[in-house]
Design a protein around this motif. Sequence first.
Motif, PDB file in Angstrom:
ATOM      1  N   SER A 165       8.283   3.766  -0.270  1.00 32.45           N
ATOM      2  CA  SER A 165       7.463   5.191  -0.522  1.00 32.45           C
ATOM      3  C   SER A 165       8.233   5.773  -1.473  1.00 32.45           C
TER       4      SER A 165
ATOM      5  N   MET B  71       0.892  -1.283  -0.044  1.00 29.66           N
ATOM      6  CA  MET B  71      -0.203   0.011  -0.069  1.00 29.66           C
ATOM      7  C   MET B  71       1.070   1.202   0.121  1.00 29.66           C
TER       8      MET B  71
ATOM      9  N   THR C 224      -3.661   0.620  -4.049  1.00 31.23           N
ATOM     10  CA  THR C 224      -3.557   1.106  -2.600  1.00 31.23           C
ATOM     11  C   THR C 224      -4.704   0.389  -1.685  1.00 31.23           C
TER      12      THR C 224
ATOM     13  N   SER D 109       2.057   1.680  -3.580  1.00 32.61           N
ATOM     14  CA  SER D 109       0.993   2.060  -4.492  1.00 32.61           C
ATOM     15  C   SER D 109       0.431   3.527  -4.043  1.00 32.61           C
ATOM     16  N   ALA D 110       0.086   3.802  -2.892  1.00 35.42           N
ATOM     17  CA  ALA D 110      -0.062   5.225  -2.562  1.00 35.42           C
ATOM     18  C   ALA D 110       0.956   6.379  -3.085  1.00 35.42           C
TER      19      ALA D 110
ATOM     20  N   SER E 283      -3.963   3.301  -9.219  1.00 29.75           N
ATOM     21  CA  SER E 283      -2.761   3.239  -8.280  1.00 29.75           C
ATOM     22  C   SER E 283      -3.653   3.285  -6.959  1.00 29.75           C
TER      23      SER E 283
END
Length: 437
Positions: free
Chosen positions: A118, A64, A384, A67-68, A380
Amino acid sequence: MPFINVKRTEMNSTTLGKYRWRVCALLFVATTINYIDRQVLGLLKTDLSAEFNWTETDYSNLVMAFSAAYSVGLLCFGALIDKIGSKLGYAVSIAVWSLSAMAHGIVRSTLGFGVVRSILGVSEAGNFPAAIKATAEWFPKKERALATGIFNSGSNIAAVVGPVLVYWLARNHGWRSAFVWTGAIGFIWLVLWWIYYEVPSKQKKLSKEEYDHIHSDQEEEGTGERIKWAKLLGVRQTYAFVFGKLLTDPVWWFFLFWLPGYLESIFHMDLKANLGLPIIIIYSVTSLGSIGGGWLSSHLIKTGWPVFKARKTSMLIFAICVVPIMLIQYTNNLWIAIALISLATAAHQAWSATIFTTASDMFPKRAVSSVVGIGGMAGSIGGTLFPMVIGAMLDHYKLLGNIGTGYNILFTMCGVAYLVAWTVMHFFAPKMERVNL
């Protein structure tokens, strides 16, 4: 700018230069590196989970985070690349994602993985905006679909080459080396990119004939000012593309990040021992789906079908081809499972190759990048949110001692996702009418 006043002449393929295809080759290699770097975590999921005591939810949180960050990166790099150009924008993107990929090999905690994951997500998002912009700069409209299909196939090649490279490094030098060395590959590409890439008007190695060919079908609409998102969000065709991506992109993320874990936990495979052979087989078949998906609708159009009918019929066929993945719960045979997964992943890539063309079918050239950006962000966001469901479900059934049931439910959700997406797209754009902006 050279050649501006030169009269355009028709040239055959032997007269034209081929420098634009060198550019395409660079884009292909960059996309391959992009996907190798992002899939290392999934390939090493079992080793990392054991070392850091990750639950399925912990692993989902890392997916996640990527993806975020990726969805945010699509917005940031889209604007940045338009501002500073494809050459510098691509260089910044791959330099940062290569460093963050290598950093996975030195972190010592789950939080550290979350941070570098990230950064990887944000920086890797620059790949497609830069590659699409470079393709528009270097190819006439009639060749862009082919060029895009070639560089996009790097995602499938990465899934074939990646397991061999990653598992060999992990088996012989430890999992940390897999992150470090795969990440370092990006800097080799960066040197080649900086040496060989320049926009056509500044590339001294480009012949006059090839320059004229590249600019042989410029559209007047391409010179207009950029269309704002607010205006695009006011037309229903935008939502056809957005929901098509939102409902299907998460399925690809599921395959990319959970497939190795599925094979190891359900079929008790040691993927490192065989260098990920089942993964290689699956994504080799997937490459055929990517090529075939681009070919089918084009073939139907050439035989006289209306464009919208050719696209929608093709996408319906691909959606139906994903449905058999639901039968995976009824087999204990590894190779039947691999065959079902291969069919589903090939159908996804065929769907993906076709859905991008629907954006250019429905929107003028100056709006296509924005629409693709909106749809990419939607995909995306789906990528997420879906891991939240995956992690919670797999942890729940793992506690019950039946993780296979969790995977079976997830595969069923994947099996119906494309038919739902096709139906929603048909609702918003039944004939994929051209938008007048």
